[in-house]
Design a protein around this motif. Sequence first.
Motif, PDB file in Angstrom:
ATOM      1  N   ALA A 170      -6.464  66.337  17.885  1.00  0.00           N
ATOM      2  CA  ALA A 170      -6.422  67.713  17.391  1.00  0.00           C
ATOM      3  C   ALA A 170      -5.144  68.366  17.893  1.00  0.00           C
ATOM      4  CB  ALA A 170      -7.643  68.498  17.866  1.00  0.00           C
ATOM      5  N   ILE A 171      -4.728  69.430  17.197  1.00  0.00           N
ATOM      6  CA  ILE A 171      -3.503  70.143  17.553  1.00  0.00           C
ATOM      7  C   ILE A 171      -3.824  71.616  17.803  1.00  0.00           C
ATOM      8  CG2 ILE A 171      -1.200  70.846  16.780  1.00  0.00           C
ATOM      9  CD1 ILE A 171      -1.261  68.419  14.866  1.00  0.00           C
ATOM     10  N   ILE A 172      -3.325  72.152  18.907  1.00  0.00           N
ATOM     11  CA  ILE A 172      -3.401  73.594  19.168  1.00  0.00           C
ATOM     12  C   ILE A 172      -2.015  74.170  18.897  1.00  0.00           C
ATOM     13  CG2 ILE A 172      -4.081  75.402  20.777  1.00  0.00           C
ATOM     14  CD1 ILE A 172      -5.362  73.227  22.515  1.00  0.00           C
ATOM     15  N   GLY A 173      -1.921  75.086  17.953  1.00  0.00           N
ATOM     16  CA  GLY A 173      -0.631  75.661  17.596  1.00  0.00           C
ATOM     17  C   GLY A 173      -0.285  75.329  16.156  1.00  0.00           C
ATOM     18  N   ILE A 182      -8.130  77.699  20.747  1.00  0.00           N
ATOM     19  CA  ILE A 182      -8.914  76.598  21.303  1.00  0.00           C
ATOM     20  C   ILE A 182     -10.413  76.886  21.282  1.00  0.00           C
ATOM     21  CG2 ILE A 182      -8.792  77.382  23.708  1.00  0.00           C
ATOM     22  CD1 ILE A 182      -8.486  74.353  24.437  1.00  0.00           C
ATOM     23  N   ASP A 183     -10.786  78.163  21.355  1.00  0.00           N
ATOM     24  CA  ASP A 183     -12.214  78.493  21.296  1.00  0.00           C
ATOM     25  C   ASP A 183     -12.799  78.112  19.938  1.00  0.00           C
ATOM     26  OD1 ASP A 183     -12.324  79.653  23.906  1.00  0.00           O
ATOM     27  OD2 ASP A 183     -11.323  81.422  23.107  1.00  0.00           O
ATOM     28  N   GLY A 184     -12.051  78.393  18.879  1.00  0.00           N
ATOM     29  CA  GLY A 184     -12.502  77.997  17.555  1.00  0.00           C
ATOM     30  C   GLY A 184     -12.462  76.499  17.366  1.00  0.00           C
ATOM     31  N   LEU A 185     -11.469  75.847  17.970  1.00  0.00           N
ATOM     32  CA  LEU A 185     -11.342  74.393  17.857  1.00  0.00           C
ATOM     33  C   LEU A 185     -12.562  73.702  18.450  1.00  0.00           C
ATOM     34  CD1 LEU A 185      -9.477  72.035  17.034  1.00  0.00           C
ATOM     35  CD2 LEU A 185      -8.459  72.162  19.322  1.00  0.00           C
ATOM     36  N   ARG A 186     -13.052  74.223  19.548  1.00  0.00           N
ATOM     37  CA  ARG A 186     -14.214  73.608  20.198  1.00  0.00           C
ATOM     38  C   ARG A 186     -15.481  73.731  19.357  1.00  0.00           C
ATOM     39  NH1 ARG A 186     -15.340  75.854  25.776  1.00  0.00           N
ATOM     40  NH2 ARG A 186     -16.221  73.815  26.266  1.00  0.00           N
ATOM     41  N   GLU A 187     -15.470  74.661  18.402  1.00  0.00           N
ATOM     42  CA  GLU A 187     -16.638  74.850  17.541  1.00  0.00           C
ATOM     43  C   GLU A 187     -16.576  74.013  16.268  1.00  0.00           C
ATOM     44  OE1 GLU A 187     -16.848  79.016  16.825  1.00  0.00           O
ATOM     45  OE2 GLU A 187     -17.290  79.529  18.925  1.00  0.00           O
ATOM     46  N   LEU A 188     -15.450  73.370  16.014  1.00  0.00           N
ATOM     47  CA  LEU A 188     -15.347  72.514  14.833  1.00  0.00           C
ATOM     48  C   LEU A 188     -16.177  71.242  15.024  1.00  0.00           C
ATOM     49  CD1 LEU A 188     -11.513  72.707  13.990  1.00  0.00           C
ATOM     50  CD2 LEU A 188     -13.401  74.021  12.978  1.00  0.00           C
ATOM     51  N   ASP A 189     -16.648  70.704  13.925  1.00  0.00           N
ATOM     52  CA  ASP A 189     -17.491  69.510  13.988  1.00  0.00           C
ATOM     53  C   ASP A 189     -16.772  68.319  14.612  1.00  0.00           C
ATOM     54  OD1 ASP A 189     -19.523  70.921  12.755  1.00  0.00           O
ATOM     55  OD2 ASP A 189     -19.073  70.165  10.737  1.00  0.00           O
ATOM     56  N   CYS A 190     -15.443  68.294  14.499  1.00  0.00           N
ATOM     57  CA  CYS A 190     -14.683  67.144  14.990  1.00  0.00           C
ATOM     58  C   CYS A 190     -14.548  67.107  16.508  1.00  0.00           C
ATOM     59  CB  CYS A 190     -13.288  67.142  14.359  1.00  0.00           C
ATOM     60  SG  CYS A 190     -12.253  68.552  14.891  1.00  0.00           S
ATOM     61  N   TRP A 191     -14.747  68.242  17.178  1.00  0.00           N
ATOM     62  CA  TRP A 191     -14.415  68.337  18.603  1.00  0.00           C
ATOM     63  C   TRP A 191     -15.052  67.258  19.482  1.00  0.00           C
ATOM     64  CZ3 TRP A 191     -10.600  70.161  21.281  1.00  0.00           C
ATOM     65  CH2 TRP A 191     -10.720  70.343  22.657  1.00  0.00           C
ATOM     66  N   PRO A 192     -16.331  66.943  19.336  1.00  0.00           N
ATOM     67  CA  PRO A 192     -16.909  65.913  20.209  1.00  0.00           C
ATOM     68  C   PRO A 192     -16.221  64.554  20.083  1.00  0.00           C
ATOM     69  CG  PRO A 192     -18.645  67.166  19.137  1.00  0.00           C
ATOM     70  CD  PRO A 192     -17.362  67.555  18.470  1.00  0.00           C
ATOM     71  N   GLU A 193     -15.617  64.282  18.917  1.00  0.00           N
ATOM     72  CA  GLU A 193     -14.970  62.989  18.699  1.00  0.00           C
ATOM     73  C   GLU A 193     -13.491  62.992  19.099  1.00  0.00           C
ATOM     74  OE1 GLU A 193     -15.486  62.054  14.620  1.00  0.00           O
ATOM     75  OE2 GLU A 193     -17.667  61.928  14.734  1.00  0.00           O
ATOM     76  N   VAL A 194     -12.928  64.170  19.275  1.00  0.00           N
ATOM     77  CA  VAL A 194     -11.508  64.268  19.621  1.00  0.00           C
ATOM     78  C   VAL A 194     -11.276  63.720  21.030  1.00  0.00           C
ATOM     79  CG1 VAL A 194      -9.646  65.882  20.189  1.00  0.00           C
ATOM     80  CG2 VAL A 194     -10.975  66.181  18.091  1.00  0.00           C
ATOM     81  N   GLN A 195     -10.300  62.804  21.147  1.00  0.00           N
ATOM     82  CA  GLN A 195      -9.955  62.229  22.446  1.00  0.00           C
ATOM     83  C   GLN A 195      -8.634  62.765  22.994  1.00  0.00           C
ATOM     84  OE1 GLN A 195     -10.477  57.923  22.843  1.00  0.00           O
ATOM     85  NE2 GLN A 195     -11.575  57.889  20.899  1.00  0.00           N
ATOM     86  N   ILE A 196      -7.728  63.102  22.088  1.00  0.00           N
ATOM     87  CA  ILE A 196      -6.400  63.566  22.499  1.00  0.00           C
ATOM     88  C   ILE A 196      -6.107  64.906  21.842  1.00  0.00           C
ATOM     89  CG2 ILE A 196      -3.923  63.076  22.476  1.00  0.00           C
ATOM     90  CD1 ILE A 196      -4.629  60.084  22.308  1.00  0.00           C
ATOM     91  N   VAL A 197      -5.616  65.870  22.636  1.00  0.00           N
ATOM     92  CA  VAL A 197      -5.277  67.195  22.124  1.00  0.00           C
ATOM     93  C   VAL A 197      -3.795  67.469  22.382  1.00  0.00           C
ATOM     94  CG1 VAL A 197      -5.714  69.674  22.274  1.00  0.00           C
ATOM     95  CG2 VAL A 197      -7.607  68.048  22.554  1.00  0.00           C
ATOM     96  N   PHE A 198      -3.065  67.813  21.326  1.00  0.00           N
ATOM     97  CA  PHE A 198      -1.667  68.212  21.445  1.00  0.00           C
ATOM     98  C   PHE A 198      -1.598  69.720  21.628  1.00  0.00           C
ATOM     99  CE2 PHE A 198      -1.665  64.437  18.729  1.00  0.00           C
ATOM    100  CZ  PHE A 198      -0.631  63.671  19.244  1.00  0.00           C
ATOM    101  N   ASP A 199      -0.845  70.183  22.622  1.00  0.00           N
ATOM    102  CA  ASP A 199      -0.651  71.621  22.802  1.00  0.00           C
ATOM    103  C   ASP A 199       0.757  71.979  22.359  1.00  0.00           C
ATOM    104  OD1 ASP A 199      -0.517  74.268  23.515  1.00  0.00           O
ATOM    105  OD2 ASP A 199      -1.411  73.997  25.497  1.00  0.00           O
ATOM    106  N   ALA A 200       0.847  72.670  21.222  1.00  0.00           N
ATOM    107  CA  ALA A 200       2.141  73.082  20.668  1.00  0.00           C
ATOM    108  C   ALA A 200       2.234  74.600  20.670  1.00  0.00           C
ATOM    109  CB  ALA A 200       2.308  72.532  19.251  1.00  0.00           C
ATOM    110  N   THR A 201       1.824  75.219  21.784  1.00  0.00           N
ATOM    111  CA  THR A 201       1.824  76.682  21.871  1.00  0.00           C
ATOM    112  C   THR A 201       2.927  77.149  22.822  1.00  0.00           C
ATOM    113  OG1 THR A 201       0.092  76.652  23.599  1.00  0.00           O
ATOM    114  CG2 THR A 201      -0.620  76.819  21.291  1.00  0.00           C
ATOM    115  N   SER A 202       2.571  77.609  23.996  1.00  0.00           N
ATOM    116  CA  SER A 202       3.553  78.111  24.961  1.00  0.00           C
ATOM    117  C   SER A 202       3.138  77.709  26.364  1.00  0.00           C
ATOM    118  CB  SER A 202       3.658  79.641  24.874  1.00  0.00           C
ATOM    119  OG  SER A 202       2.464  80.235  25.351  1.00  0.00           O
ATOM    120  N   ALA A 203       4.101  77.780  27.275  1.00  0.00           N
ATOM    121  CA  ALA A 203       3.815  77.440  28.673  1.00  0.00           C
ATOM    122  C   ALA A 203       2.753  78.368  29.250  1.00  0.00           C
ATOM    123  CB  ALA A 203       5.097  77.510  29.497  1.00  0.00           C
TER     124      ALA A 203
END
Length: 314
Positions: free
Chosen positions: A8-11, A60-81
């Motif tokens: 999954a990707i944040i950003g 990320i709060d909305g991402l955790r509510e998506l159906d895919c979240w339990p299966e996600v193993q790797i998360v890319f953070d493309a936001t800010s420090a």
Amino acid sequence: MSVQTKVAIIGSGNIGTDLMFKILRRSRHLALGGLAGVDPASEGLARAKRLGVATTDRGIDGLRELDCWPEVQIVFDATSAAAHARHQEICLADGKVMIDLTPAAVGPYVVPVVNGDAHLNAQNLNMVTCGGQATIPIVAAVSSVARVRYAEIVASIASKSAGPGTRANIDEFTETTSRAIAAVGGSDRGKAIIILNPAEPPLVMRDTVYCLAEGGEPAAIKAAIVKMVESVQAYVPGYRLKQEVQIERIGDNQPIYIPDMSEKFTGYKVTTFLEVEGAGDYLPSYAGNLDIMTSAALNTAERVAAARAGAVRA
């Protein structure tokens, strides 16, 4: 048929959107589960929806509510420090591996061609910065055949390719890149400078790498740099030498004074000029600074996925 690792990707800005296209078009080992942003009107979210990717405008709060979240193993953070600290805390608690494209530097620095396999078991892998991804391989190449006493890099990028996140992280860029030049590149001391060039039409990313090296031979130094450039091109095809590597002998009669180290230097001054052209997956070709970040992140995630799949099979 190999099982793909869900990511999954944040950003949903330029970097996150370009990364989305790279995963969908190029990756054989990763499956994109969702894209999270915070702007409902984001072009990245709109494009993701049209491509059938699950989206949320609640971060990320909305991402955790998506159906895919339990299966996600790797998360890319493309936001800010600044935002990464909370993202890391949540993903760590949920057992996800993070590929951090911000200069937060929570996890170990990773430059795929230099130390891509060194931190595959880490929970958080930091991709340094665009300037770091472009220049640290050159410092590492020189370090492989000589002692690099000091390395300084100048990254010049098109102003149009620097979005709000990049501009907000300028201080972090210089600090993180400087530290990584030493930690990953192998120099005794590192310094980084970034220039946002407002020229029209926008210029392709350019990088200059200065190394003050002791020992080694000019032919061996040049050969190591050329070999390293070819290795980076395996995942960033638009990465290239702009001209032949320049090496100048600094003798005892005219030593260079290094202010940052308060000492004089004799040896070789190695100057490397680079150009990084983007692949055009989503961003314009001049945005090589963003392309090299997403390409490095994708390469790293695929290494992590392969290592985890191997551990499961074992």
